[in-house]
Every structure is written in C-alpha cells, then in structure tokens.
Design a protein around this motif. Structure first.
Motif, short mmCIF file in Angstrom:
data_model
loop_
_atom_site.label_atom_id
_atom_site.label_comp_id
_atom_site.label_asym_id
_atom_site.label_seq_id
_atom_site.Cartn_x
_atom_site.Cartn_y
_atom_site.Cartn_z
N VAL A 257 26.54 19.92 72.36
CA VAL A 257 26.51 18.48 72.09
C VAL A 257 26.21 17.74 73.40
CG1 VAL A 257 27.90 16.51 71.35
CG2 VAL A 257 28.14 18.70 70.19
N LEU A 258 25.40 16.70 73.31
CA LEU A 258 25.08 15.90 74.49
C LEU A 258 26.29 15.07 74.92
CD1 LEU A 258 21.57 14.56 73.38
CD2 LEU A 258 22.01 16.43 74.97
N PHE A 259 26.50 14.99 76.22
CA PHE A 259 27.59 14.15 76.73
C PHE A 259 27.11 12.71 76.82
CE2 PHE A 259 29.84 12.07 80.27
CZ PHE A 259 31.14 12.15 79.77
N MET A 260 27.93 11.79 76.27
CA MET A 260 27.55 10.38 76.22
C MET A 260 28.49 9.55 77.09
SD MET A 260 24.94 10.26 74.21
CE MET A 260 24.80 8.57 73.65
N PRO A 261 28.00 9.04 78.23
CA PRO A 261 28.82 8.13 79.05
C PRO A 261 29.17 6.89 78.26
CG PRO A 261 26.82 8.83 80.21
CD PRO A 261 26.66 9.25 78.78
N GLU A 262 30.28 6.23 78.64
CA GLU A 262 30.77 5.07 77.90
C GLU A 262 29.69 3.99 77.75
OE1 GLU A 262 33.03 2.67 75.65
OE2 GLU A 262 33.49 4.73 76.24
N GLN A 263 28.91 3.76 78.84
CA GLN A 263 27.90 2.69 78.80
C GLN A 263 26.69 3.04 77.95
OE1 GLN A 263 29.36 3.95 81.43
NE2 GLN A 263 29.95 2.37 82.92
N ALA A 264 26.65 4.26 77.39
CA ALA A 264 25.54 4.66 76.53
C ALA A 264 25.96 4.72 75.06
CB ALA A 264 25.00 6.03 76.95
N ARG A 265 27.23 4.41 74.78
CA ARG A 265 27.72 4.48 73.39
C ARG A 265 27.27 3.26 72.61
NH1 ARG A 265 32.28 7.72 72.88
NH2 ARG A 265 31.78 7.57 70.65
N LEU B 241 19.52 7.89 70.05
CA LEU B 241 20.75 7.49 70.73
C LEU B 241 21.91 7.40 69.74
CD1 LEU B 241 21.56 6.65 73.66
CD2 LEU B 241 21.40 4.28 72.89
N LYS B 242 21.65 6.86 68.56
CA LYS B 242 22.70 6.75 67.53
C LYS B 242 23.15 8.13 67.10
CE LYS B 242 25.46 5.23 64.38
NZ LYS B 242 26.80 4.77 64.77
N TYR B 243 22.19 9.03 66.93
CA TYR B 243 22.53 10.40 66.52
C TYR B 243 23.37 11.10 67.59
CZ TYR B 243 21.98 15.41 65.92
OH TYR B 243 22.23 16.74 65.81
N ALA B 244 22.96 10.98 68.86
CA ALA B 244 23.70 11.61 69.95
C ALA B 244 25.12 11.04 70.03
CB ALA B 244 22.96 11.38 71.27
N ASP B 245 25.25 9.75 69.81
CA ASP B 245 26.55 9.09 69.83
C ASP B 245 27.44 9.61 68.69
OD1 ASP B 245 28.45 7.17 70.73
OD2 ASP B 245 27.82 5.79 69.14
N TYR B 246 26.86 9.75 67.52
CA TYR B 246 27.62 10.25 66.35
C TYR B 246 28.12 11.68 66.59
CZ TYR B 246 28.32 12.52 61.86
OH TYR B 246 28.84 13.26 60.83
N VAL C 185 20.22 -1.17 77.29
CA VAL C 185 19.72 0.01 76.56
C VAL C 185 18.91 0.90 77.50
CG1 VAL C 185 18.27 0.81 74.66
CG2 VAL C 185 19.75 -1.17 74.33
N ASN C 186 18.08 0.30 78.34
CA ASN C 186 17.34 1.10 79.32
C ASN C 186 18.30 1.88 80.21
OD1 ASN C 186 14.81 0.24 78.47
ND2 ASN C 186 14.69 -1.43 79.96
N ASP C 187 19.36 1.23 80.67
CA ASP C 187 20.36 1.89 81.51
C ASP C 187 21.06 3.00 80.74
OD1 ASP C 187 19.70 0.18 83.55
OD2 ASP C 187 21.43 -1.16 83.28
N ALA C 188 21.32 2.77 79.45
CA ALA C 188 21.97 3.78 78.61
C ALA C 188 21.12 5.04 78.52
CB ALA C 188 22.24 3.21 77.22
N MET C 189 19.82 4.86 78.33
CA MET C 189 18.91 6.00 78.25
C MET C 189 18.90 6.77 79.57
SD MET C 189 17.66 6.07 75.20
CE MET C 189 17.34 5.04 73.76
N SER C 190 18.89 6.05 80.69
CA SER C 190 18.91 6.70 82.01
C SER C 190 20.20 7.48 82.21
CB SER C 190 18.75 5.66 83.12
OG SER C 190 17.49 5.04 83.06
N LEU C 191 21.32 6.92 81.79
CA LEU C 191 22.62 7.59 81.94
C LEU C 191 22.67 8.88 81.12
CD1 LEU C 191 25.05 4.54 81.80
CD2 LEU C 191 24.80 6.14 83.71
N VAL C 192 22.13 8.84 79.89
CA VAL C 192 22.11 10.04 79.04
C VAL C 192 21.28 11.14 79.71
CG1 VAL C 192 21.39 11.00 76.81
CG2 VAL C 192 22.49 8.76 76.90
N GLU C 193 20.15 10.76 80.28
CA GLU C 193 19.31 11.74 80.98
C GLU C 193 20.03 12.33 82.18
OE1 GLU C 193 14.76 10.16 80.01
OE2 GLU C 193 15.63 9.86 82.01
#
Length: 523
Positions: free
Chosen positions: A79-87, A45-50, A104-112
């Motif tokens: 590059v993966l799109f990262m919704p605000e709540q997943a940053r 998640l940190k890598y995708a955010d970066y 964090v669980n919600d963040a993972m679901s949003l990224v998917e």
C-alpha cells in the motif's frame, strides 16, 4: 452466423461520474486533452487515500520495542504511504482563500517523495484547472460510496475514464488506449497465467490490467503479482506515466521504460518472455534501419518497404521463450503483405509458431475505423498435434453496436469466440457468460469442426498454396445464405477509407518510382 447486437446496458456509476466530471469541464475553457491527465491523477489520489485508510484499520497492534514506522508497515502490505497533507480530507478542508491547486500539486509531490516507485509520475499541473473547478472535482470523487460498489472500484473508474478520454481525443487517444473488449479477447485466448508478461507498445497498460483480471477470475487463491512479472515499453513519456498510475491503481507491480521499442530493447527481451501482448501503431514509416541493422531481434530480416509492421511482429516473436505465446493486433494488410514481408511471414509459419488468426470487424477502435486482425503465436505448438495447423476465425459480423461510430464485444461474445479456440486446442470450455447455446448451435457434438463463414483449420500445405497468406477470408469462406447486416452508410465509409488508403499508397509508390527513374537516368 452469430448476430450483432445492440448495447442496452443501464448507466453505471463510472458513467455517472464521467458525466458529472465532463459537465464541470464544459463549464470551463479546458479542452478534453488538457483535462484528462489531471483528472486521472485525482482519481489515483483518491484511490491511494482509500487503500491507505483501509490498511491502517487492519494493522495489528505492535509492542514499543519492536515498533516499525507506519510507513514501513503499510508499504510492506503493498500500500502507498500517504502523508497527512496528501489525504483527501486534508485537501477538502482547505479554506476557500487558500490556493487549492498548489495544495494538490504539493500533495502529488509528497506522495512521490514517500513512494519512490512513483517518482516523477504524478501530474502537478493543477493550476490549469482553476481553484473552483478543482474543488468541485475533489468533492465529486470524494463522494464515491465505497460500501455500495464492489471489486476493483477505482480500477474500473480509472479504466472507464481512460476509455472516454481516448474516444474524445480520437487519433491521439488510440495511441494510449486499446478498447477493453478487444484486450479481453486477446487475454482470454492467450491465457497469461504465470511468467513474464511483455508489451513493447504498452500505452496506458490495458494488456497488463486485463491479464491481472484474468488471473483473479481463474485462480482464486493467488495474487497476480505472485504469478506474473510485468515489463512494458512506451515511446511517449506522458503515456508511460498514465501506465504507471494505471498499474498502481490496480495494485500491480511492473517495470515500465520510456523508449522507442523499434530501436531499444530495454529488458534484453530475446527468448525471455512467456507472454507478449500488444497493439502497436499500424503502418509506421520512417524507421531508421541503419540504427537497427545489427539488432538481433530482427534476425528474420529487415523488410525492404518503409513500413514497421514486420519489425513489430519480429519484436514480439523474438521475445518469446521456448513455450511463449503472443497475441497482438495488426492491420489486415499485414496478413497478405508480399515480397520481403512475405518472406518473414513464411519463416514464422514454417517454424510452426502461428496458432490462431482472428479477423475482426471495423469500428472497434477509437482511432481506426478499418477492420483488423488478431495474431496469436505459440512457440510451444510445434510439440503438439496442432504443429502443422492454423485456426482461422472470421468474427467480423460478431459485435455489439455501442454508438453510431463504435462497436465492442460483449462478455458472451468474447466467451463464444474463445470457446471455439478452446475446442480447436482441446481445452475445457467455459460458459460463465451464457455462450453455451451458441456453441451448441455451431458445434452440437461439442467438438471442433470447420464452419463455413466462421472458422477453418488450415494445414501448412493449404497456406503455402495461398502464397503464405494469413488472411482468414481466404480459408473460412462465406456462410451459406449469409445476410448483409451492416448499415449501408457505415459500409460506404469503410470502403471509402480503404480507397483513400490505397490511393495514398499508390501516390507514395508513384513518387518512389519517379525518384528511382531519375537516379537511374542520372537526372
């Protein structure tokens, strides 16, 4: 003989991160296997955010009429799109009263949801870590200073953590992770530059990652995704997810299927793959041969013994294109296996497909202490001067001692071994990691020659005289005045493990004979 050496490297940033994370784990009630997947998910998640933040900075301005959504623009860049709540910043800003595990669980679901290639892949069990531990881990990974580390930083962190988790989990760890130095040696000898790359026992994807690293080192102006197409099969769903995350962390595209490769050929692999690499489970028993009796991958015959080694070998061999190459790990016993397995091996040798055999010493794996053999096949070799020859290498005494129970190859040792293969193939040598002096010591004219105790090129006639054995020791021999350099306790453990294995096999054979006798006598 090239000497073994000790590992004296200084603590890396990966190790510092691991030590800090493991210290946090030790303060909880979690076992390592409960901790591993969630932590790897946080690194991902940190890598995708970066990468997302970096891509936004580099996006050129666009006019109003032709405006394309931010999501489409970044995904076009790979590059993966990262919704605000997943940053990460959003997660770290959550008040102490908020349930951070749910966030964090919600963040993972949003990224998917926003990146379909990750659908069903990311972990969503962060409640097991507890809010306090989870907040500390988020802060720790957020503190990684990207301006102070170079290259594929998160890829290296992810790979390092995979290795440490594998080591901690012992037997199960070996099922999903092959030590990097061993994978590096396979990749350097195989040279997967362009084409379809396949691993039917892909684990967490180390073969794919090192293939991409090889391309980056050798072809400066091309991206790995432009040159190779990745195909992988993995029996365990959790491990398949680790592999998909690993590919994403390294910006690699590929198709990973969750299935039993013994029974399922998801990608219709026969004759399709340019490179096959694998570290399959050794000596698997209980394969349902009734299910695979008509499988064309096993055209050389089903082995009569209850052992899947020669089923795996045929999976690799049958997948190769007309010029395809394979590199894979096998237990030493497969090189000398008799009866129906020997018949299969003989067919592959007579087809001029066996190129190089490398005997590797003990303690190179997290889950297997015994020595192993690396097999290298080359379907295109039959059209070269090497068609009736096989290079045998014995590198059991070449290693670096990592700790009391584990060994690895250094960059210099990998380069030295690979250069011997290059001399045999007539290819250009590489001395980026300092192996020139060692090569000159054994090959002063910079031309291949047999070196007793190290390497030997054998003809098919010589191999036939040895009962079609592919055991390097039968051909290479022992170096003159060779000194015993092993630790006695380690050697004793190795021999004891071999004895236990032979005793178990003898017991199984005894049981089978007794059952057969009962059937014959009508008891």
């Amino acid at each position: 003989m090239a000497k073994a050496s000790k590992n004296e490297s200084k603590t890396s940033y990966q190790e510092e991160l691991w030590n800090a994370a493991d210290k946090l784990r030790a303060q909880s009630s979690l076992k390592t296997n409960e901790f591993s997947t969630p932590v790897l998910g946080l690194i991902f998640l940190k890598y995708a955010d970066y990468r997302f933040a970096d891509a936004i900075k580099k996006l050129p301005p666009q006019s109003g009429r032709s405006a394309v959504s931010l999501k489409d623009r970044v995904q076009e860049l790979g590059v993966l799109f990262m919704p605000e709540q997943a940053r990460y910043d959003y997660l770290l800003s959550r008040p102490e009263s908020e349930n951070i595990a749910k966030a964090v669980n919600d963040a993972m679901s949003l990224v998917e949801q926003q990146n379909k290639i990750l659908e069903g892949v990311l972990p969503k069990n962060y409640q097991r870590l507890g809010n306090s531990l989870l907040r500390d881990l988020l802060k720790q990974f957020n503190a990684i200073q990207m301006d102070k580390i170079k290259g594929d930083a998160f890829g290296k962190i992810y790979e390092y953590f995979l290795g440490k988790f594998a080591s901690a989990e012992g037997q199960r760890g070996g099922e999903f992770f092959t030590p990097t130095s061993l994978v590096r040696l396979i990749v350097e000898i195989l040279k997967p530059i362009k084409g379809n790359v396949y691993d039917p026992a892909c684990g967490s994807g180390g073969m794919f990652v090192q293939s991409s690293e090889f391309i980056k080192r050798t072809i400066q102006d091309k991206e790995p995704n432009d040159l190779i197409r990745i195909y992988g099969q993995e029996k365990t769903e959790e491990t398949s997810k680790l592999c998909k995350m690993n590919l994403a962390v390294h910006c690699l595209e590929g198709e990973i299927a969750t299935c039993n490769s013994m029974e399922v050929d998801k990608f219709d692999s026969i004759g399709k793959m340019d490179f096959v690499m694998a570290n399959p489970p050794f000596n698997v028993s209980g394969v349902d041969k009734e299910k695979i009796k008509n499988d064309k991958r096993y055209a050389l015959g089903l082995p009569k013994v209850d052992n899947a080694n020669y089923l795996w070998i045929q999976c690799f061999y049958s997948a190769l294109s007309k010029t395809g190459r394979a590199g894979f790990v096998m237990p030493n016993s497969a090189s000398d296996a008799r009866q129906s397995e020997q018949t299969i091996r003989e067919k592959i040798i007579k087809a001029n497909a066996v190129d190089v055999m490398v005997s590797v010493g003990s303690n190179m794996f997290h889950n297997v202490t015994l020595p192993c053999t690396l097999w290298f096949l080359d379907r295109g070799k039959k059209d070269t001067e090497r068609k009736d020859k096989v290079l045998f290498l014995d590198v059991r005494e070449i290693y670096t001692q990592v700790d009391r129970a584990h060994r690895e190859f250094t960059e210099e040792q990998i380069e030295f071994i690979t250069n011997i293969v290059k001399l045999y193939r007539g290819e250009k040598l590489c001395f980026d990691f300092g192996s020139k002096a060692k090569i000159k010591q054994y090959f002063p004219d910079m031309k291949y020659k047999d070196v007793k105790g190290l390497c030997k090129v054998a003809t098919l006639e010589e191999i036939e005289k040895q009962g079609w054995s592919l055991n390097s020791g039968r051909y290479v021999g022992v170096a003159d005045n060779a000194e015993e350099e092993y630790v006695f306790e380690d050697k004793l453990k190795e021999l004891n493990a071999e004895l236990e294995k032979l005793n178990n096999e003898a017991h199984e054979l005894e049981t089978k004979i007794a059952l057969n006798m009962k059937e014959l006598l009508g008891a």
